[in-house]
Design a protein around this motif. Structure first.
Motif, PDB file in Angstrom:
ATOM      1  N   VAL A 156       0.864  -1.183   0.000  1.00  0.00           N
ATOM      2  CA  VAL A 156       0.000   0.000   0.000  1.00  0.00           C
ATOM      3  C   VAL A 156       0.898   1.229   0.000  1.00  0.00           C
ATOM      4  O   VAL A 156       1.867   1.297   0.772  1.00  0.00           O
ATOM      5  N   ALA A 157       0.571   2.210  -0.852  1.00  0.00           N
ATOM      6  CA  ALA A 157       1.352   3.446  -0.892  1.00  0.00           C
ATOM      7  C   ALA A 157       1.069   4.273   0.361  1.00  0.00           C
ATOM      8  O   ALA A 157      -0.088   4.499   0.715  1.00  0.00           O
ATOM      9  N   LYS A 158       2.107   4.697   1.044  1.00  0.00           N
ATOM     10  CA  LYS A 158       1.953   5.466   2.283  1.00  0.00           C
ATOM     11  C   LYS A 158       1.489   6.892   1.999  1.00  0.00           C
ATOM     12  O   LYS A 158       1.644   7.418   0.894  1.00  0.00           O
ATOM     13  N   GLN A 159       0.941   7.505   3.037  1.00  0.00           N
ATOM     14  CA  GLN A 159       0.532   8.903   2.965  1.00  0.00           C
ATOM     15  C   GLN A 159       1.760   9.807   2.884  1.00  0.00           C
ATOM     16  O   GLN A 159       2.842   9.466   3.373  1.00  0.00           O
ATOM     17  N   ASN A 160       1.562  10.968   2.288  1.00  0.00           N
ATOM     18  CA  ASN A 160       2.602  12.005   2.243  1.00  0.00           C
ATOM     19  C   ASN A 160       3.900  11.533   1.601  1.00  0.00           C
ATOM     20  O   ASN A 160       5.005  11.881   2.048  1.00  0.00           O
ATOM     21  N   THR A 161       3.777  10.705   0.566  1.00  0.00           N
ATOM     22  CA  THR A 161       4.949  10.288  -0.199  1.00  0.00           C
ATOM     23  C   THR A 161       4.670  10.478  -1.684  1.00  0.00           C
ATOM     24  O   THR A 161       3.510  10.433  -2.116  1.00  0.00           O
ATOM     25  N   GLN A 162       5.709  10.700  -2.447  1.00  0.00           N
ATOM     26  CA  GLN A 162       5.566  10.828  -3.899  1.00  0.00           C
ATOM     27  C   GLN A 162       6.151   9.588  -4.559  1.00  0.00           C
ATOM     28  O   GLN A 162       7.343   9.298  -4.409  1.00  0.00           O
TER      29      GLN A 162
END
Length: 212
Positions: free
Chosen positions: A96-102
Motif C-alpha cells: 500500500v502506498a503510504k501517505q505524504n509520499t511521492q
C-alpha cells in the motif's frame, strides 16, 4: 502437642506455596508506544511460484522502501502472478502506498490503442537504453506494443499494488524472454489509482554500433 501443631502449620504454609506456583501468570501491561507495529510484524507472503525459479530478489529499491507498507492480499497477488512462459510476475508482494509520499510510475505503451495507456503493468524506472533490452527486461512481446508512447503518473496514497520480478514470456516459436530481475508494478484499475499524468512520444535516437 505443640510439635504436632507446628508441623501442621508448616504443611499448610508449603501447600500455600504450591498453590501460588500454580496460578496463571498475569499478562504484562505494554505501553502503546512500545508496541510493535503490524508493519514490523508482517512477513512477506509466499508466492505460488518457487523463488528458485525466479530471477532477482524481493527487496524494494532503497528509494522506495519507506514509501510502501507490505500487506497481505492473496487475491490481488494471484492476479499478478503466472506460470513460466505466460508473462506477468514470477514472484511478488502486495504493498500500500503510504501517505505524504511521492511515488512516480512509468508505462511504455501502444499509441494505436489509446486504452493501453492505463494498462496494468508499470515500472519504477523511466525507460532508457535500447528498446530491445527494455522488451527483454520487462517481457514485452513485439506483437503487444511498439512502445512508441510513455506515460508518467503519480500513485495515489492508499493505492494497493503488487511489486515483483518478471516471469518468463513466450512471444512466438522463435522468441522467448527469460524471467527478469527488474522490478515491475502491477496496478489494477490504474486510471483510478494514478493521477497527475503526463504522456510523451518516442522519437528516433540512433547510436553507432561499435565493432570490436
Amino acid at each position: 502437642m505443640l510439635k504436632n501443631t507446628i508441623t501442621g502449620i508448616l504443611i499448610l504454609s508449603c501447600s500455600g506455596c504450591v498453590l501460588l506456583e500454580k496460578k496463571d501468570p498475569i499478562a504484562p501491561v505494554i505501553d502503546p508506544e512500545d508496541a510493535i507495529t503490524p508493519e514490523v510484524l508482517f512477513a512477506p507472503e509466499a508466492t505460488p511460484i518457487s523463488a528458485a525459479e525466479c530471477a532477482g530478489d524481493m527487496e524494494l529499491p532503497v528509494e522506495f522502501s519507506r514509501k510502501f507498507t507490505a500487506i497481505s492480499d492473496p487475491a490481488l497477488l494471484a492476479e499478478s502472478i503466472d506460470e513460466a512462459g505466460k508473462g506477468k510476475l514470477c514472484q511478488g508482494q502486495v504493498y500500500v502506498a503510504k501517505q505524504n509520499t511521492q511515488i512516480m510510475l512509468f508505462r511504455a505503451w501502444n499509441s494505436s490503442n489509446s486504452a493501453s495507456e492505463f494498462g496494468d503493468w508499470w515500472a519504477l524506472k523511466s525507460p532508457r537504453g535500447q528498446v530491445a533490452q527494455y522488451r527483454s527486461d520487462y517481457q514485452i512481446c513485439y506483437q503487444w506494443s511498439p512502445l512508441d508512447k510513455m506515460t508518467l503518473c503519480s500513485l495515489k496514497a492508499g493505492a494497493k499494488v503488487v511489486i515483483g520480478t518478471g516471469q518468463s514470456t513466450t512471444c512466438s516459436s522463435y522468441l522467448e524472454y527469460p524471467s527478469s530481475a527488474k522490478k515491475q508494478v502491477y496496478v489494477a484499475n490504474a486510471e483510478a489509482n494514478l493521477f497527475d499524468c503526463n504522456s510523451y512520444n518516442a522519437e528516433f535516437n540512433w547510436t553507432p554500433i561499435i565493432k570490436n
